[in-house]
Design a protein around this motif. Structure first.
Motif, short mmCIF file in Angstrom:
data_model
loop_
_atom_site.label_atom_id
_atom_site.label_comp_id
_atom_site.label_asym_id
_atom_site.label_seq_id
_atom_site.Cartn_x
_atom_site.Cartn_y
_atom_site.Cartn_z
N ASP A 120 -43.66 -12.06 -27.52
CA ASP A 120 -44.11 -11.13 -26.51
C ASP A 120 -43.56 -9.74 -26.84
OD1 ASP A 120 -44.71 -9.64 -24.26
OD2 ASP A 120 -44.01 -11.14 -22.83
N ILE A 121 -44.44 -8.79 -27.12
CA ILE A 121 -44.01 -7.45 -27.51
C ILE A 121 -44.21 -6.44 -26.38
CG2 ILE A 121 -44.37 -7.85 -29.97
CD1 ILE A 121 -47.02 -6.29 -29.71
N THR A 122 -44.40 -6.93 -25.17
CA THR A 122 -44.55 -6.03 -24.03
C THR A 122 -43.30 -5.16 -23.91
OG1 THR A 122 -45.80 -7.73 -22.85
CG2 THR A 122 -44.98 -5.88 -21.56
N PRO A 123 -43.44 -3.83 -23.86
CA PRO A 123 -42.26 -2.97 -23.69
C PRO A 123 -41.50 -3.35 -22.42
CG PRO A 123 -44.19 -1.67 -24.28
CD PRO A 123 -44.68 -3.07 -23.99
N TYR A 175 -53.60 -17.35 -19.18
CA TYR A 175 -54.15 -16.24 -18.38
C TYR A 175 -53.62 -14.90 -18.89
CZ TYR A 175 -54.89 -13.01 -14.52
OH TYR A 175 -55.24 -11.93 -13.77
N SER A 176 -52.32 -14.83 -19.14
CA SER A 176 -51.71 -13.59 -19.60
C SER A 176 -52.25 -13.19 -20.97
CB SER A 176 -50.19 -13.74 -19.65
OG SER A 176 -49.56 -12.55 -20.02
N TYR A 177 -52.39 -14.16 -21.85
CA TYR A 177 -52.90 -13.88 -23.20
C TYR A 177 -54.37 -13.45 -23.14
CZ TYR A 177 -53.84 -14.42 -28.18
OH TYR A 177 -54.20 -14.18 -29.49
N TRP A 178 -55.12 -14.06 -22.23
CA TRP A 178 -56.55 -13.75 -22.09
C TRP A 178 -56.75 -12.32 -21.59
CZ3 TRP A 178 -60.97 -16.27 -23.44
CH2 TRP A 178 -62.17 -15.80 -22.88
N THR A 179 -55.90 -11.90 -20.65
CA THR A 179 -56.06 -10.58 -20.04
C THR A 179 -55.38 -9.47 -20.83
OG1 THR A 179 -54.13 -11.02 -18.62
CG2 THR A 179 -56.32 -11.53 -17.73
N GLU A 180 -54.28 -9.78 -21.54
CA GLU A 180 -53.56 -8.76 -22.29
C GLU A 180 -53.14 -9.28 -23.67
OE1 GLU A 180 -51.23 -6.12 -19.03
OE2 GLU A 180 -50.52 -8.19 -19.19
N PRO A 181 -54.10 -9.59 -24.53
CA PRO A 181 -53.77 -10.16 -25.85
C PRO A 181 -52.95 -9.22 -26.73
CG PRO A 181 -56.06 -9.49 -25.75
CD PRO A 181 -55.54 -9.39 -24.35
N GLU A 182 -53.02 -7.92 -26.45
CA GLU A 182 -52.29 -6.96 -27.26
C GLU A 182 -50.77 -7.08 -27.09
OE1 GLU A 182 -53.12 -5.03 -23.29
OE2 GLU A 182 -54.22 -6.27 -24.72
#
Length: 304
Positions: A256-259, A119-126
């Motif tokens: 995971d590169i989320t700041p 779900y997380s990858y689908w909604t925020e692949p960046e």
């Protein structure tokens, strides 16, 4: 006979002083790590990054996780020869260890982790980078499959078994045992780089997770479910996705590169307030848990 109460059933019950040496030894290690970080203003994330640059992710991970094998071995020897307590009574109140409970808990939480990631990858692949490297990954896979369950088993045997039983015997209170081990479990992670990056608010996550593991242990009268959950949480998580600022920085499939500043404590509260209560509900229905107040807050008595 209850998980803690079973230790009162004969003259060979553990004596309270026997819990002190190993507990002081391990908690002293944890306190020492925290003091080094705070007094010398050491960045654990910088230390991990430096070590990875020197030896690589797989060797750094191996160096971090192998000591838990010796701690688990030491704990087992201490229980067997000092307490003269069986591993069965340290694990469960049942006549034998229920492997099916471990498998069910492991499989259920694995499914939740994978579905949550999808779900997380689908909604925020960046926010994710696919970093699969066959040689590095499969070496890490071998290391992780062997040593991560040992690491999580030590934490469960120490927290939800050894300490929970010991504190329960000392205070004759299930509630005191539950809350004390939950807080200690949270503080045990205080030197983790996650705390350095996100602040002490992440203790809500660690203590909340410890509380969940304590609840399912007391309600189920054994640590099989806790063992399965913890193994799945650390193993599947380490294999699937890690970041460059957590304790486990591995050759996972994704990074995971989320700041860090964009990771809200609210996202951790979703697990504590929604997913873990949902898991507790499922376990309760599957295993027919009843009499919650006595299991969680009742006094510990002989022949209970």
């Amino acid at each position: 006979m209850g998980y803690i109460e079973q230790l009162l059933k004969n003259d060979k019950k553990p004596k309270l002083w026997q819990y002190i040496p190993f507990t002081v030894f391990f908690l002293g290690i944890m306190l020492g790590n925290w003091l080094i970080v705070k007094l010398f203003k050491v960045s654990t994330n910088d230390l991990i990054s430096k070590r990875i640059a020197e030896v690589g992710k797989n060797m750094n991970f191996l160096e971090m996780i192998v000591p838990f094998s010796f701690l688990l071995l030491f704990l087992i020897i201490w229980v067997l020869f000092v307490h003269k307590q069986s591993l069965l009574s340290l694990t469960t109140s049942r006549n034998k260890v229920d492997i099916k409970r471990f498998v069910f808990s492991f499989g259920l939480w694995t499914a939740v982790i994978i579905l949550g990631f999808i779900y997380s990858y689908w909604t925020e692949p960046e926010n994710y980078i696919f970093t699969f490297d066959a040689q590095s990954f499969f070496v890490f896979l071998l290391i992780a499959v062997i040593f991560v369950p040992i690491q999580t088993s030590f934490e469960e045997y120490f927290m939800r078994a050894y300490l929970m039983q010991g504190i329960g015997l000392a205070t004759r209170s299930r509630a005191v045992s539950l809350f004390t081990t939950s807080i200690i479990f949270g503080l045990m992670h205080s030197a983790n780089p996650e705390v350095e990056q996100m602040g002490w608010s992440i203790m809500i996550y660690y203590i909340g997770t410890g509380f969940f593991l304590g609840v399912i242990t007391l309600m189920d009268e054994g640590i099989e479910l806790a063992l399965g959950f913890h193994a799945a949480n650390n193993l599947v998580g380490a294999l699937l996705v890690t970041s460059n600022w957590t304790a486990f920085q591995t050759n996972s499939l994704f990074i995971d590169i989320t700041p860090v500043e964009n990771i809200l404590i609210s996202s951790l509260l979703v697990q504590i307030l929604i997913f873990l209560p949902l898991l507790t509900f499922i376990f309760a229905r599957v295993y027919g848990w009843k009499n919650w107040s006595q299991h969680l807050f009742g006094s510990i008595k002989k022949n209970n």
